[in-house]
Design a protein around this motif. Sequence first.
Motif, PDB file in Angstrom:
ATOM      1  N   HIS A  57      64.389  93.520  42.689  1.00  0.00           N
ATOM      2  CA  HIS A  57      63.244  94.013  43.458  1.00  0.00           C
ATOM      3  C   HIS A  57      63.763  94.405  44.840  1.00  0.00           C
ATOM      4  O   HIS A  57      64.211  93.544  45.598  1.00  0.00           O
ATOM      5  N   ARG A  58      63.707  95.686  45.167  1.00  0.00           N
ATOM      6  CA  ARG A  58      64.251  96.176  46.437  1.00  0.00           C
ATOM      7  C   ARG A  58      63.155  96.850  47.239  1.00  0.00           C
ATOM      8  O   ARG A  58      62.413  97.691  46.729  1.00  0.00           O
ATOM      9  N   LEU A  59      63.044  96.478  48.509  1.00  0.00           N
ATOM     10  CA  LEU A  59      62.072  97.105  49.399  1.00  0.00           C
ATOM     11  C   LEU A  59      62.432  98.575  49.573  1.00  0.00           C
ATOM     12  O   LEU A  59      63.581  98.915  49.849  1.00  0.00           O
ATOM     13  N   LYS A  60      61.455  99.453  49.407  1.00  0.00           N
ATOM     14  CA  LYS A  60      61.757 100.887  49.431  1.00  0.00           C
ATOM     15  C   LYS A  60      62.184 101.376  50.806  1.00  0.00           C
ATOM     16  O   LYS A  60      62.997 102.302  50.921  1.00  0.00           O
ATOM     17  N   ALA A  61      61.647 100.783  51.864  1.00  0.00           N
ATOM     18  CA  ALA A  61      62.023 101.172  53.234  1.00  0.00           C
ATOM     19  C   ALA A  61      62.132  99.909  54.072  1.00  0.00           C
ATOM     20  O   ALA A  61      61.159  99.161  54.204  1.00  0.00           O
ATOM     21  N   GLY A  65      58.118  97.733  58.201  1.00  0.00           N
ATOM     22  CA  GLY A  65      56.882  97.083  57.790  1.00  0.00           C
ATOM     23  C   GLY A  65      56.374  97.514  56.425  1.00  0.00           C
ATOM     24  O   GLY A  65      55.199  97.331  56.111  1.00  0.00           O
ATOM     25  N   SER A  66      57.239  98.069  55.603  1.00  0.00           N
ATOM     26  CA  SER A  66      56.826  98.537  54.277  1.00  0.00           C
ATOM     27  C   SER A  66      56.530  97.356  53.356  1.00  0.00           C
ATOM     28  O   SER A  66      57.135  96.290  53.479  1.00  0.00           O
ATOM     29  N   SER A  67      55.603  97.565  52.412  1.00  0.00           N
ATOM     30  CA  SER A  67      55.317  96.563  51.385  1.00  0.00           C
ATOM     31  C   SER A  67      55.477  97.162  49.980  1.00  0.00           C
ATOM     32  O   SER A  67      55.007  96.595  49.002  1.00  0.00           O
ATOM     33  N   GLU A  68      56.170  98.304  49.891  1.00  0.00           N
ATOM     34  CA  GLU A  68      56.388  98.956  48.608  1.00  0.00           C
ATOM     35  C   GLU A  68      57.758  98.563  48.065  1.00  0.00           C
ATOM     36  O   GLU A  68      58.767  98.697  48.754  1.00  0.00           O
ATOM     37  N   TRP A  69      57.755  98.111  46.800  1.00  0.00           N
ATOM     38  CA  TRP A  69      58.974  97.617  46.183  1.00  0.00           C
ATOM     39  C   TRP A  69      59.357  98.455  44.969  1.00  0.00           C
ATOM     40  O   TRP A  69      58.496  98.958  44.252  1.00  0.00           O
ATOM     41  N   ASP A  70      60.649  98.582  44.755  1.00  0.00           N
ATOM     42  CA  ASP A  70      61.206  99.236  43.574  1.00  0.00           C
ATOM     43  C   ASP A  70      61.771  98.139  42.676  1.00  0.00           C
ATOM     44  O   ASP A  70      62.500  97.261  43.145  1.00  0.00           O
ATOM     45  N   THR A  71      61.432  98.160  41.399  1.00  0.00           N
ATOM     46  CA  THR A  71      61.876  97.143  40.455  1.00  0.00           C
ATOM     47  C   THR A  71      62.725  97.788  39.362  1.00  0.00           C
ATOM     48  O   THR A  71      62.336  98.817  38.804  1.00  0.00           O
ATOM     49  N   THR A 180      62.549  89.982  54.273  1.00  0.00           N
ATOM     50  CA  THR A 180      63.212  89.983  52.975  1.00  0.00           C
ATOM     51  C   THR A 180      63.141  91.389  52.397  1.00  0.00           C
ATOM     52  O   THR A 180      62.054  91.954  52.275  1.00  0.00           O
ATOM     53  N   ASN A 181      64.304  91.956  52.039  1.00  0.00           N
ATOM     54  CA  ASN A 181      64.313  93.349  51.574  1.00  0.00           C
ATOM     55  C   ASN A 181      64.872  93.517  50.167  1.00  0.00           C
ATOM     56  O   ASN A 181      64.853  94.621  49.624  1.00  0.00           O
ATOM     57  N   TRP A 182      65.378  92.408  49.593  1.00  0.00           N
ATOM     58  CA  TRP A 182      65.920  92.512  48.231  1.00  0.00           C
ATOM     59  C   TRP A 182      65.861  91.131  47.587  1.00  0.00           C
ATOM     60  O   TRP A 182      66.232  90.135  48.210  1.00  0.00           O
ATOM     61  N   THR A 183      65.382  91.058  46.354  1.00  0.00           N
ATOM     62  CA  THR A 183      65.430  89.817  45.597  1.00  0.00           C
ATOM     63  C   THR A 183      65.927  90.128  44.190  1.00  0.00           C
ATOM     64  O   THR A 183      65.835  91.267  43.719  1.00  0.00           O
TER      65      THR A 183
END
Length: 202
Positions: A57-61, A65-71, A180-183
């Motif tokens: 799960h990676r934060l797109k930006a 302050g982004s809350s959009e994630w790429d999985t 947190t920007n990547w899990t």
Amino acid sequence: MRRHRFLRSASVATVACPASFAACASTLPDPPGYTTLRTGGAHDFEYFAGGWRTTQHRLKARGVGSSEWDTFPATLCMTPYLDGRVTADEIRFPTKGWAGFTLRSYDLAKKQWSIWWINSTSGRLETPVVGGFDGARGEFYGEDADDRRPVKVRYRWDKVDQDHARWEQAFSYDGRVWETNWTADFVRADVASACRGGRPRD
């Protein structure tokens, strides 16, 4: 998985660093929990040997302050060396078209791990984070630059159980709060089906 650091993608927020990246990051205050003195044991990463399937799960930006994630999925294969005091793993992201390589080494005198990351899109050996495990939680810290923006970096590893693990990466851009920007959530895989010669089959 600064940089890594588990595969750092480019951030849309950019601040020029007038000196070296490390010097710039050093001017930031230390965010909560930050330390480069954390220690651990020589066998902290033994549990991670073998093959793993993982959901990333990676934060797109980052840093905006982004809350959009790429999985997306990945496969990782890890091999220990020198009685577990050095480990190397390759991770492949089949839907992304790139891969990464992690090298970890344990300093016997300092009782501390250093973790380096190499992204296949750049080939650069990134500045390491350092630290170790206290029980099932590992924390590792360092300094870096995110698209020329100085950051303090934190990795966290959680040994959920023998067959499950979790990793996360966070940056602090202001020395006060972590983003947190990547899990990544890991599930142990059958080595024969996931790996070939210590490398992911995917």
